[in-house]
Design a protein around this motif. Structure first.
Motif, mmCIF file in Angstrom:
data_model
loop_
_atom_site.group_PDB
_atom_site.id
_atom_site.type_symbol
_atom_site.label_atom_id
_atom_site.label_comp_id
_atom_site.label_asym_id
_atom_site.label_seq_id
_atom_site.Cartn_x
_atom_site.Cartn_y
_atom_site.Cartn_z
ATOM 1 N N THR A 20 0.856 -1.171 0.000
ATOM 2 C CA THR A 20 0.000 0.000 0.000
ATOM 3 C C THR A 20 0.899 1.230 0.000
ATOM 4 O O THR A 20 1.785 1.341 0.836
ATOM 5 C CB THR A 20 -0.912 0.006 1.243
ATOM 6 O OG1 THR A 20 -1.668 -1.193 1.233
ATOM 7 C CG2 THR A 20 -1.843 1.191 1.229
ATOM 8 N N ARG A 47 -4.904 1.457 5.625
ATOM 9 C CA ARG A 47 -3.878 0.740 6.387
ATOM 10 C C ARG A 47 -3.781 1.285 7.804
ATOM 11 O O ARG A 47 -4.124 2.426 8.074
ATOM 12 C CB ARG A 47 -2.528 0.782 5.679
ATOM 13 C CG ARG A 47 -1.866 2.144 5.646
ATOM 14 C CD ARG A 47 -0.590 2.168 4.834
ATOM 15 N NE ARG A 47 0.461 1.363 5.426
ATOM 16 C CZ ARG A 47 1.591 1.019 4.812
ATOM 17 N NH1 ARG A 47 1.811 1.407 3.571
ATOM 18 N NH2 ARG A 47 2.496 0.302 5.420
ATOM 19 N N ARG A 68 -7.434 -6.943 12.173
ATOM 20 C CA ARG A 68 -7.470 -7.102 10.709
ATOM 21 C C ARG A 68 -6.401 -6.248 10.028
ATOM 22 O O ARG A 68 -5.678 -6.702 9.157
ATOM 23 C CB ARG A 68 -8.850 -6.711 10.200
ATOM 24 C CG ARG A 68 -8.907 -6.543 8.707
ATOM 25 C CD ARG A 68 -10.229 -5.958 8.252
ATOM 26 N NE ARG A 68 -10.059 -5.455 6.905
ATOM 27 C CZ ARG A 68 -10.681 -4.406 6.438
ATOM 28 N NH1 ARG A 68 -11.511 -3.740 7.197
ATOM 29 N NH2 ARG A 68 -10.478 -4.006 5.209
ATOM 30 N N TRP A 69 -6.324 -4.987 10.451
ATOM 31 C CA TRP A 69 -5.388 -4.063 9.824
ATOM 32 C C TRP A 69 -3.944 -4.444 10.126
ATOM 33 O O TRP A 69 -3.067 -4.339 9.255
ATOM 34 C CB TRP A 69 -5.672 -2.632 10.285
ATOM 35 C CG TRP A 69 -7.063 -2.211 9.942
ATOM 36 C CD1 TRP A 69 -8.118 -2.097 10.811
ATOM 37 C CD2 TRP A 69 -7.569 -1.886 8.655
ATOM 38 N NE1 TRP A 69 -9.247 -1.711 10.129
ATOM 39 C CE2 TRP A 69 -8.939 -1.575 8.799
ATOM 40 C CE3 TRP A 69 -6.999 -1.825 7.385
ATOM 41 C CZ2 TRP A 69 -9.747 -1.205 7.734
ATOM 42 C CZ3 TRP A 69 -7.794 -1.447 6.317
ATOM 43 C CH2 TRP A 69 -9.145 -1.147 6.501
ATOM 44 N N GLU A 105 -2.856 -7.478 10.782
ATOM 45 C CA GLU A 105 -2.559 -8.683 9.990
ATOM 46 C C GLU A 105 -2.245 -8.327 8.544
ATOM 47 O O GLU A 105 -1.319 -8.890 7.946
ATOM 48 C CB GLU A 105 -3.734 -9.669 10.060
ATOM 49 C CG GLU A 105 -3.847 -10.347 11.398
ATOM 50 C CD GLU A 105 -5.086 -11.231 11.530
ATOM 51 O OE1 GLU A 105 -5.079 -12.067 12.444
ATOM 52 O OE2 GLU A 105 -6.054 -11.079 10.734
ATOM 53 N N GLU A 106 -2.986 -7.383 7.978
ATOM 54 C CA GLU A 106 -2.697 -6.931 6.618
ATOM 55 C C GLU A 106 -1.316 -6.279 6.544
ATOM 56 O O GLU A 106 -0.593 -6.454 5.564
ATOM 57 C CB GLU A 106 -3.774 -5.964 6.124
ATOM 58 C CG GLU A 106 -5.093 -6.645 5.829
ATOM 59 C CD GLU A 106 -6.184 -5.677 5.382
ATOM 60 O OE1 GLU A 106 -5.882 -4.492 5.096
ATOM 61 O OE2 GLU A 106 -7.345 -6.121 5.325
ATOM 62 N N ARG A 152 1.975 -7.435 4.254
ATOM 63 C CA ARG A 152 2.780 -6.569 3.377
ATOM 64 C C ARG A 152 4.254 -6.670 3.712
ATOM 65 O O ARG A 152 5.110 -6.700 2.837
ATOM 66 C CB ARG A 152 2.337 -5.106 3.517
ATOM 67 C CG ARG A 152 1.111 -4.716 2.759
ATOM 68 C CD ARG A 152 0.895 -3.204 2.753
ATOM 69 N NE ARG A 152 0.792 -2.621 4.073
ATOM 70 C CZ ARG A 152 -0.335 -2.562 4.794
ATOM 71 N NH1 ARG A 152 -1.447 -3.062 4.312
ATOM 72 N NH2 ARG A 152 -0.351 -2.000 5.976
#
Length: 192
Positions: A3, A99, A147-148, A150-151, A155
């Motif tokens: 991102t 993000r 969730r954020w 983990e994302e 990355r």
């Protein structure tokens, strides 16, 4: 796919004290976009955001680095309430381009009481708010940000961070509504 843009951080209780000190490091030394959370003092929060923006400009001038400046925001939320935490996290992530990489759980609450007067410390509403703010809120915040984070780790492995601060009031009798119950001979000794 990464991102674009700087990493995004959220600091609860971030408009003064330790929270503001952490936000300064994240914003100015690490170049992150930072959202600070505040509950009651919008003027102080907005002044702090302005301070961060001015400090960034003074360090980077008006060249390309300044044009790509991180975003600094203040969002009002009562982080002793779960639904407010969820909203705060979603607004932070949405405002950060989808993000959220760093979460600092710095908010805490107490009502000072006369420690030597047990009758002064039996206000059930104070106990409930203190427990929600200091015990449950960090869990709710972590859950809302999961969730954020983990994302972020997808990355860049190991890049997501969740930090929770705590007060020394948990180890020293100081008149706090929460400390009164927790401080006994065994708990007190374990803090040293």
């Amino acid at each position: 796919m990464a991102t674009p843009g700087p990493k995004v951080a959220l600091v609860t209780g971030g408009s003064a004290g330790l929270g503001a000190a952490i936000a300064r490091v994240l914003a100015l030394d690490l170049g992150m976009s930072v959202t600070i959370n505040y509950h009651g003092n919008a003027e102080r929060a907005n002044a702090f955001i302005q301070e961060l923006q001015e400090a960034w400009r003074s360090r980077h001038g008006t060249d390309e680095a300044a044009a790509a400046a991180p975003v600094y925001r203040a969002i009002r939320a009562d982080v002793s309430k779960r639904e407010e935490i969820v909203r705060l996290v979603e607004e932070t992530a949405t405002g950060g381009g989808g993000r959220l990489d760093v979460v600092i759980s710095n908010f805490g609450w107490t009502r000072l009481r006369n420690f030597s007067d047990l009758d002064d410390g039996v206000d059930e509403d104070d106990w409930d708010r203190c427990f929600e703010a200091n015990v449950k809120a960090p869990l709710w915040l972590f859950h809302a940000a999961k969730r954020w984070l983990e994302e972020g780790n997808a990355r860049e492995a190991g890049s997501a961070v969740f930090v929770s601060t705590a007060s020394t009031a948990g180890c020293k009798p100081s008149g706090s509504s929460l400390v009164r119950l927790e401080v006994g001979p065994s708990v007190f000794r374990s803090c040293y």
